[in-house]
Write a protein that holds these residues in place. Structure first.
Motif, PDB file in Angstrom:
ATOM      1  N   GLY A 159     -33.092 -21.114  -3.184  1.00  0.00           N
ATOM      2  CA  GLY A 159     -32.138 -20.346  -2.406  1.00  0.00           C
ATOM      3  C   GLY A 159     -31.329 -21.164  -1.421  1.00  0.00           C
ATOM      4  N   LEU A 160     -31.427 -22.485  -1.479  1.00  0.00           N
ATOM      5  CA  LEU A 160     -30.693 -23.327  -0.526  1.00  0.00           C
ATOM      6  C   LEU A 160     -29.202 -23.364  -0.851  1.00  0.00           C
ATOM      7  CD1 LEU A 160     -32.978 -26.480  -0.074  1.00  0.00           C
ATOM      8  CD2 LEU A 160     -32.525 -24.690   1.594  1.00  0.00           C
ATOM      9  N   SER A 161     -28.399 -23.450   0.190  1.00  0.00           N
ATOM     10  CA  SER A 161     -26.961 -23.638   0.004  1.00  0.00           C
ATOM     11  C   SER A 161     -26.670 -25.118  -0.272  1.00  0.00           C
ATOM     12  CB  SER A 161     -26.201 -23.171   1.246  1.00  0.00           C
ATOM     13  OG  SER A 161     -26.773 -23.728   2.414  1.00  0.00           O
ATOM     14  N   ARG A 162     -25.474 -25.420  -0.727  1.00  0.00           N
ATOM     15  CA  ARG A 162     -25.141 -26.772  -1.181  1.00  0.00           C
ATOM     16  C   ARG A 162     -25.024 -27.767  -0.023  1.00  0.00           C
ATOM     17  NH1 ARG A 162     -20.254 -26.599  -5.374  1.00  0.00           N
ATOM     18  NH2 ARG A 162     -20.855 -28.804  -5.458  1.00  0.00           N
ATOM     19  N   ASN A 163     -24.946 -27.284   1.197  1.00  0.00           N
ATOM     20  CA  ASN A 163     -24.803 -28.199   2.342  1.00  0.00           C
ATOM     21  C   ASN A 163     -26.144 -28.728   2.843  1.00  0.00           C
ATOM     22  OD1 ASN A 163     -25.536 -25.614   3.310  1.00  0.00           O
ATOM     23  ND2 ASN A 163     -24.749 -26.108   5.360  1.00  0.00           N
ATOM     24  N   VAL A 164     -27.250 -28.371   2.178  1.00  0.00           N
ATOM     25  CA  VAL A 164     -28.586 -28.774   2.635  1.00  0.00           C
ATOM     26  C   VAL A 164     -29.159 -29.852   1.719  1.00  0.00           C
ATOM     27  CG1 VAL A 164     -30.937 -28.020   3.158  1.00  0.00           C
ATOM     28  CG2 VAL A 164     -29.009 -26.486   3.603  1.00  0.00           C
ATOM     29  N   LYS A 165     -29.620 -30.925   2.327  1.00  0.00           N
ATOM     30  CA  LYS A 165     -30.278 -32.006   1.584  1.00  0.00           C
ATOM     31  C   LYS A 165     -31.728 -32.107   2.048  1.00  0.00           C
ATOM     32  CE  LYS A 165     -30.066 -37.046   0.819  1.00  0.00           C
ATOM     33  NZ  LYS A 165     -29.994 -37.004  -0.659  1.00  0.00           N
ATOM     34  N   ILE A 168     -36.093 -22.261  21.743  1.00  0.00           N
ATOM     35  CA  ILE A 168     -36.551 -21.013  21.137  1.00  0.00           C
ATOM     36  C   ILE A 168     -37.998 -21.243  20.686  1.00  0.00           C
ATOM     37  CG2 ILE A 168     -36.209 -19.282  19.337  1.00  0.00           C
ATOM     38  CD1 ILE A 168     -33.309 -20.202  19.107  1.00  0.00           C
ATOM     39  N   PRO A 169     -38.984 -20.721  21.403  1.00  0.00           N
ATOM     40  CA  PRO A 169     -40.373 -20.893  20.943  1.00  0.00           C
ATOM     41  C   PRO A 169     -40.515 -20.439  19.495  1.00  0.00           C
ATOM     42  CG  PRO A 169     -40.323 -19.945  23.143  1.00  0.00           C
ATOM     43  CD  PRO A 169     -38.903 -19.963  22.657  1.00  0.00           C
ATOM     44  N   PHE A 170     -41.282 -21.195  18.726  1.00  0.00           N
ATOM     45  CA  PHE A 170     -41.404 -20.930  17.292  1.00  0.00           C
ATOM     46  C   PHE A 170     -41.811 -19.486  17.015  1.00  0.00           C
ATOM     47  CE2 PHE A 170     -43.372 -21.033  13.116  1.00  0.00           C
ATOM     48  CZ  PHE A 170     -42.468 -21.787  12.388  1.00  0.00           C
ATOM     49  N   LYS A 171     -42.673 -18.933  17.865  1.00  0.00           N
ATOM     50  CA  LYS A 171     -43.147 -17.567  17.628  1.00  0.00           C
ATOM     51  C   LYS A 171     -42.056 -16.529  17.867  1.00  0.00           C
ATOM     52  CE  LYS A 171     -45.108 -17.355  22.303  1.00  0.00           C
ATOM     53  NZ  LYS A 171     -46.351 -17.230  23.080  1.00  0.00           N
ATOM     54  N   ASN A 172     -40.936 -16.939  18.511  1.00  0.00           N
ATOM     55  CA  ASN A 172     -39.846 -15.999  18.820  1.00  0.00           C
ATOM     56  C   ASN A 172     -38.631 -16.182  17.922  1.00  0.00           C
ATOM     57  OD1 ASN A 172     -41.432 -15.053  20.918  1.00  0.00           O
ATOM     58  ND2 ASN A 172     -40.480 -16.371  22.446  1.00  0.00           N
ATOM     59  N   ILE A 173     -38.773 -16.936  16.850  1.00  0.00           N
ATOM     60  CA  ILE A 173     -37.622 -17.214  15.979  1.00  0.00           C
ATOM     61  C   ILE A 173     -37.124 -15.937  15.310  1.00  0.00           C
ATOM     62  CG2 ILE A 173     -36.971 -18.267  13.770  1.00  0.00           C
ATOM     63  CD1 ILE A 173     -38.551 -20.684  14.481  1.00  0.00           C
ATOM     64  N   ASP A 174     -35.802 -15.723  15.369  1.00  0.00           N
ATOM     65  CA  ASP A 174     -35.163 -14.720  14.513  1.00  0.00           C
ATOM     66  C   ASP A 174     -33.791 -15.258  14.123  1.00  0.00           C
ATOM     67  OD1 ASP A 174     -32.950 -13.699  16.206  1.00  0.00           O
ATOM     68  OD2 ASP A 174     -34.550 -12.871  17.442  1.00  0.00           O
ATOM     69  N   GLU A 175     -33.205 -14.698  13.095  1.00  0.00           N
ATOM     70  CA  GLU A 175     -32.003 -15.265  12.497  1.00  0.00           C
ATOM     71  C   GLU A 175     -30.817 -15.291  13.455  1.00  0.00           C
ATOM     72  OE1 GLU A 175     -29.195 -14.374   8.616  1.00  0.00           O
ATOM     73  OE2 GLU A 175     -31.354 -13.968   8.488  1.00  0.00           O
ATOM     74  N   LYS A 176     -30.564 -14.195  14.140  1.00  0.00           N
ATOM     75  CA  LYS A 176     -29.414 -14.125  15.040  1.00  0.00           C
ATOM     76  C   LYS A 176     -29.543 -15.127  16.189  1.00  0.00           C
ATOM     77  CE  LYS A 176     -28.069  -9.320  14.170  1.00  0.00           C
ATOM     78  NZ  LYS A 176     -27.912  -7.962  14.781  1.00  0.00           N
ATOM     79  N   ASN A 233     -31.013 -18.814   5.484  1.00  0.00           N
ATOM     80  CA  ASN A 233     -29.846 -17.974   5.800  1.00  0.00           C
ATOM     81  C   ASN A 233     -28.974 -18.591   6.885  1.00  0.00           C
ATOM     82  OD1 ASN A 233     -30.833 -16.151   3.934  1.00  0.00           O
ATOM     83  ND2 ASN A 233     -31.716 -14.765   5.465  1.00  0.00           N
ATOM     84  N   VAL A 234     -29.609 -19.159   7.896  1.00  0.00           N
ATOM     85  CA  VAL A 234     -28.853 -19.770   9.001  1.00  0.00           C
ATOM     86  C   VAL A 234     -28.051 -20.965   8.502  1.00  0.00           C
ATOM     87  CG1 VAL A 234     -29.097 -21.110  11.136  1.00  0.00           C
ATOM     88  CG2 VAL A 234     -30.316 -18.951  10.869  1.00  0.00           C
ATOM     89  N   PHE A 235     -28.670 -21.818   7.683  1.00  0.00           N
ATOM     90  CA  PHE A 235     -27.982 -23.019   7.201  1.00  0.00           C
ATOM     91  C   PHE A 235     -26.823 -22.666   6.268  1.00  0.00           C
ATOM     92  CE2 PHE A 235     -32.192 -25.487   7.820  1.00  0.00           C
ATOM     93  CZ  PHE A 235     -31.910 -25.652   9.172  1.00  0.00           C
ATOM     94  N   LYS A 236     -26.899 -21.505   5.612  1.00  0.00           N
ATOM     95  CA  LYS A 236     -25.784 -21.051   4.777  1.00  0.00           C
ATOM     96  C   LYS A 236     -24.560 -20.706   5.630  1.00  0.00           C
ATOM     97  CE  LYS A 236     -28.264 -19.003   0.837  1.00  0.00           C
ATOM     98  NZ  LYS A 236     -28.679 -17.731   0.195  1.00  0.00           N
ATOM     99  N   ASN A 237     -24.804 -20.361   6.888  1.00  0.00           N
ATOM    100  CA  ASN A 237     -23.736 -19.842   7.744  1.00  0.00           C
ATOM    101  C   ASN A 237     -23.212 -20.853   8.760  1.00  0.00           C
ATOM    102  OD1 ASN A 237     -23.350 -16.821   7.133  1.00  0.00           O
ATOM    103  ND2 ASN A 237     -25.572 -17.031   7.226  1.00  0.00           N
ATOM    104  N   ILE A 238     -23.504 -22.125   8.552  1.00  0.00           N
ATOM    105  CA  ILE A 238     -22.911 -23.158   9.420  1.00  0.00           C
ATOM    106  C   ILE A 238     -22.102 -24.112   8.553  1.00  0.00           C
ATOM    107  CG2 ILE A 238     -24.625 -23.025  11.267  1.00  0.00           C
ATOM    108  CD1 ILE A 238     -26.021 -25.451  10.061  1.00  0.00           C
ATOM    109  N   ASP A 239     -20.984 -24.582   9.120  1.00  0.00           N
ATOM    110  CA  ASP A 239     -20.028 -25.375   8.355  1.00  0.00           C
ATOM    111  C   ASP A 239     -20.269 -26.877   8.532  1.00  0.00           C
ATOM    112  OD1 ASP A 239     -17.925 -25.790   6.662  1.00  0.00           O
ATOM    113  OD2 ASP A 239     -16.417 -25.732   8.254  1.00  0.00           O
ATOM    114  N   VAL A 240     -21.531 -27.288   8.495  1.00  0.00           N
ATOM    115  CA  VAL A 240     -21.886 -28.704   8.587  1.00  0.00           C
ATOM    116  C   VAL A 240     -22.967 -29.004   7.550  1.00  0.00           C
ATOM    117  CG1 VAL A 240     -21.312 -28.915  11.044  1.00  0.00           C
ATOM    118  CG2 VAL A 240     -23.635 -28.273  10.368  1.00  0.00           C
ATOM    119  N   GLN A 241     -23.214 -30.300   7.322  1.00  0.00           N
ATOM    120  CA  GLN A 241     -24.278 -30.713   6.415  1.00  0.00           C
ATOM    121  C   GLN A 241     -25.629 -30.650   7.138  1.00  0.00           C
ATOM    122  OE1 GLN A 241     -23.518 -31.506   3.046  1.00  0.00           O
ATOM    123  NE2 GLN A 241     -21.607 -30.607   3.812  1.00  0.00           N
ATOM    124  N   VAL A 242     -26.690 -30.433   6.361  1.00  0.00           N
ATOM    125  CA  VAL A 242     -28.037 -30.315   6.940  1.00  0.00           C
ATOM    126  C   VAL A 242     -28.990 -31.264   6.225  1.00  0.00           C
ATOM    127  CG1 VAL A 242     -30.001 -28.789   7.388  1.00  0.00           C
ATOM    128  CG2 VAL A 242     -27.658 -27.897   7.562  1.00  0.00           C
TER     129      VAL A 242
END
Length: 518
Positions: free
Chosen positions: A340-346, A409-417, A320-329
Motif C-alpha cells: 500500500g505504499l505510495s511511489r514517494n516512499v523508499k 507526538i507521544p507514540f501512544k497518541n498518534i493519529d493521522e490528522k 496514509n500520511v506519506f501519501k499526502n505529502i509532496d516530498v520523498q520519504v
C-alpha cells in the motif's frame, strides 16, 4: 655516518620506550542489550586505542569493524538473546512498543530488573569467568552505569579506579552514585516526560517519582546487587562502599540538546563522540537524495524498535500520511515488504543515518527521540518530529520541542490528522530549521573534541590513581545529614521545649494572679 646511525637508533629506542611507558591497560564493559549504547562505548574504546592505549572490551555484541592497534574483545555470546528470553520480551515483537504505557514507577521497576539480569548474565557467562581467570592487570575500569552496580566489583578485583559511563545526560542512577543533586522542583525525572517550568501537579508527580526511585534504589536495588557481588567477589567490600567508589563519569550529553542541571566537576560531557566526520551515501541513495528537489523526510525508530511490529492501524496511519505529502520519504523498515505504499516512499533495512541527515535535501527527521538520534539531528541542524515510546525518549522529545526545533507526538497518541499537520508544519515553517541551526552551532562550539576529552580524563584518573579530590562530601553523608533532618528535628525539639516552658511559666503566673485577686 656511524654517529648519525647511532643517533637514529637512540631516538628510535627512546620513542619505543616512551610508547611502552605511556600505554595504559584499560578494561571496559558494555553489556547493555542496546546497540546504540554499545556504539557509543566502542567510540570511547577507539579513542583510547588511537591514543596508544591497550584496551580490552567486554561486550554483548561482537565488534565487526576491527579497531587497529592494541584492542581485545571479550564477546559474551548469546547474552542479548538470553536477556530478552528471561524478560519475556521478544526483540521482534510488539511487546517493546507496549512499553509506551509504562509509568515512571513501572519503568523504575523494569530498570532494576533489567540491571540485575544484565549483571547476573554477565558475571555467570563462561567467557567472563574465563577472562577473570587470566589474572590480567588493568590501570582503570570503565563501565556503563545502568543499574548494574555489582559489576563495579571489577575495580576492586583488579585494584583499579573506576570510571562510569552513561548513555544519556545526568539521570537518577548517575546522580545516586556520585551524589549529584537533582532537585525535583526543576529537574524532571528522566522517564516522566516533564519540562521546566513544571506546574504544581507536575512537580508533585515528579517529586513522587524521584522519591520512589531513590527509595527503591537503596531498599531493593543495592541489596540485590550486593548479594550478587558477594556471591562472586566475596573479597570485595560491601556494595555500599563499592557502588559509590567512582572516580568520574562520562556522560553522553551536551548543553546544545540536554537540559541545564547541576554538574559536579567529575561529570564530563562527551556527547557526539560516536559521530563520524565523514560518512558517504551509497550511490543509489546518493542519487535518490540528489534528485529529491522538493525535499526528503527520513523516518527511523532506531536500532531497538522494529517498526514492522507496530500494529496494522499505526502502520496504515504512516502509509496514509506519506501519501499526502509532496516530498520523498526514506523509511527504515526491518521487514521485506510493506503493501500500500505510495511511489514517494523508499524502504531500507539500514541507512547511513549521519550521511542522510547531512544531505542538504533532508528536510525533516521522524524519530523515536533516542539520545543518539537527537544529537545527530542537532549536529546537522535538522528539524524533527518526535514519537517517543519509553525511557528517556519522553524527556528528550519534550525538551526538543521546548527548544523549538521539534514537534512532539507521544507514540501512544498518534493519529493521522495530528501526524500530517505536524509534518506539514515542520516542512513549511522555517522557524524549526532556524532553531535547529542555532542548536547545531552550539553543538559544534566546544573547547575540546569529545574523543580528546575521553583520552585526557581517562589518563588523568590513571595518573592520579583515581580522582578523590573531585569527590563531593554528599556521597558519604547519611540521608538525615544531607537533608538536614537532624537539624530540623533539633530545631523542632528546641522550639517545642521553649514553648512548653513559656506555657508552663505563663500558666503559673496566671494562677498566682488569680490567687492574689482572691
Amino acid at each position: 655516518m656511524k654517529f648519525t646511525m647511532k643517533y637514529i637508533l637512540f631516538i628510535t629506542l627512546v620513542q619505543v620506550t616512551w610508547c611502552v611507558v605511556c600505554s595504559y591497560r584499560i578494561l571496559m564493559t558494555f553489556t547493555t542489550p542496546a546497540k546504540s549504547h554499545y556504539n557509543i562505548g566502542m567510540a570511547i574504546a577507539k579513542s583510547l586505542v588511537d591514543a596508544g592505549n591497550d584496551v580490552t572490551v567486554i561486550s554483548s555484541y561482537r565488534e565487526n569493524n576491527l579497531i587497529d592497534g592494541k584492542y581485545r574483545n571479550i564477546f559474551l555470546e548469546g547474552l542479548v538473546e538470553k536477556w530478552f528470553e528471561i524478560l519475556k520480551i521478544d526483540e521482534d515483537s510488539t511487546s517493546v512498543f507496549d512499553l509506551v504505557n509504562q509509568s515512571p514507577f513501572e519503568n523504575n521497576r523494569f530498570l532494576i530488573e533489567l540491571g540485575f539480569i544484565m549483571a547476573n548474565l554477565t558475571i555467570e557467562h563462561s567467557a567472563f569467568k574465563e577472562f577473570l581467570k587470566s589474572n590480567g592487570t588493568f590501570d582503570v575500569v570503565i563501565l556503563e552505569e545502568l543499574y548494574s552496580d555489582a559489576l563495579k566489583s571489577l575495580g576492586c578485583h583488579f585494584n583499579a579506579p573506576v570510571i562510569g559511563f552513561s548513555a544519556g545526560a545526568p539521570n537518577a542512577w548517575v546522580n545516586s552514585a556520585i551524589g549529584n543533586p537533582w532537585p525535583p522542583s526543576y529537574v524532571p525525572d528522566v522517564n516522566a516526560g516533564f519540562q521546566y517550568p513544571m506546574n504544581i501537579w507536575e512537580r508533585f508527580w515528579n517529586t513522587a517519582a524521584i522519591v520512589y526511585r531513590d527509595l527503591s534504589f537503596h531498599i531493593v536495588h543495592i541489596p540485590q546487587q550486593n548479594a550478587l557481588m558477594k556471591k562472586h567477589f566475596p573479597h570485595c567490600p560491601d556494595l555500599s562502599i563499592v557502588a559509590y567508589n567512582v572516580s568520574l563519569f562520562f556522560l553522553n550529553g551536551h548543553e546544545s540538546y540536554s537540559q541545564p542541571m547541576p554538574y559536579f566537576p567529575n561529570m564530563i560531557n562527551i556527547g557526539g563522540i560516536h559521530m563520524k566526520s565523514e560518512q558517504k551515501l551509497p550511490q543509489g541513495l546518493q542519487d535518490f537524495m540528489d534528485n529529491a528537489t522538493k525535499g526528503v523526510v527520513y523516518f527511523s525508530m532506531g536500532t531497538f524498535l522494529n517498526v514492522s511490529k507496530m500494529t496494522s492501524d499505526v502502520k496504515q496511519i504512516f502509509i496514509n500520511v506519506f501519501k499526502n505529502i509532496d516530498v520523498q520519504v526514506l523509511w527504515k523498515w526491518d521487514n521485506e515488504r510493506l503493501f500500500g505504499l505510495s511511489r514517494n516512499v523508499k524502504l531500507g533495512k539500514w541507512f547511513p543515518q549521519q550521511a542522510v541527515l547531512a544531505h542538504p535535501n533532508l528536510k525533516v527527521f521522524i524519530t523515536h527521540a533516542g539520545i543518539g538520534s537527537i544529537m545527530e539531528a542537532v549536529r546537522y541542524g535538522v528539524p524533527i518530529l518526535t514519537l517517543p515510546v519509553f525511557a528517556d525518549q519522553n524527556s528528550n522529545a519534550v525538551y526538543a520541542e521546548h527548544l523549538g526545533y521539534a514537534i512532539n507526538i507521544p507514540f501512544k497518541n498518534i493519529d493521522e490528522k495530528k501526524l500530517l499537520r505536524a509534518l506539514n508544519d515542520l516542512l513549511n515553517n522555517s522557524k524549526y530549521r532556524e532553531k535547529a541551526r542555532e542548536r547545531s552551532a552550539l553543538f559544534m562550539d566546544r573547547p575540546m573534541k569529545p574523543n580528546d576529552s575521553v583520552v585526557y580524563w581517562t589518563e588523568f584518573v590513571i595518573r592520579n590513581r583515581g580522582a578523590s579530590h573531585l569527590r563531593v562530601a554528599s556521597v558519604d553523608m547519611p540521608y538525615y545529614e544531607y537533608f538536614l533532618i537532624d537539624i530540623i528535628v533539633y530545631l523542632i525539639f528546641t522550639i517545642s521545649v521553649i514553648f512548653l516552658c513559656l506555657h508552663f511559666i505563663i500558666k503559673r503566673l496566671v494562677i498566682r494572679m488569680k490567687l492574689k485577686q482572691a
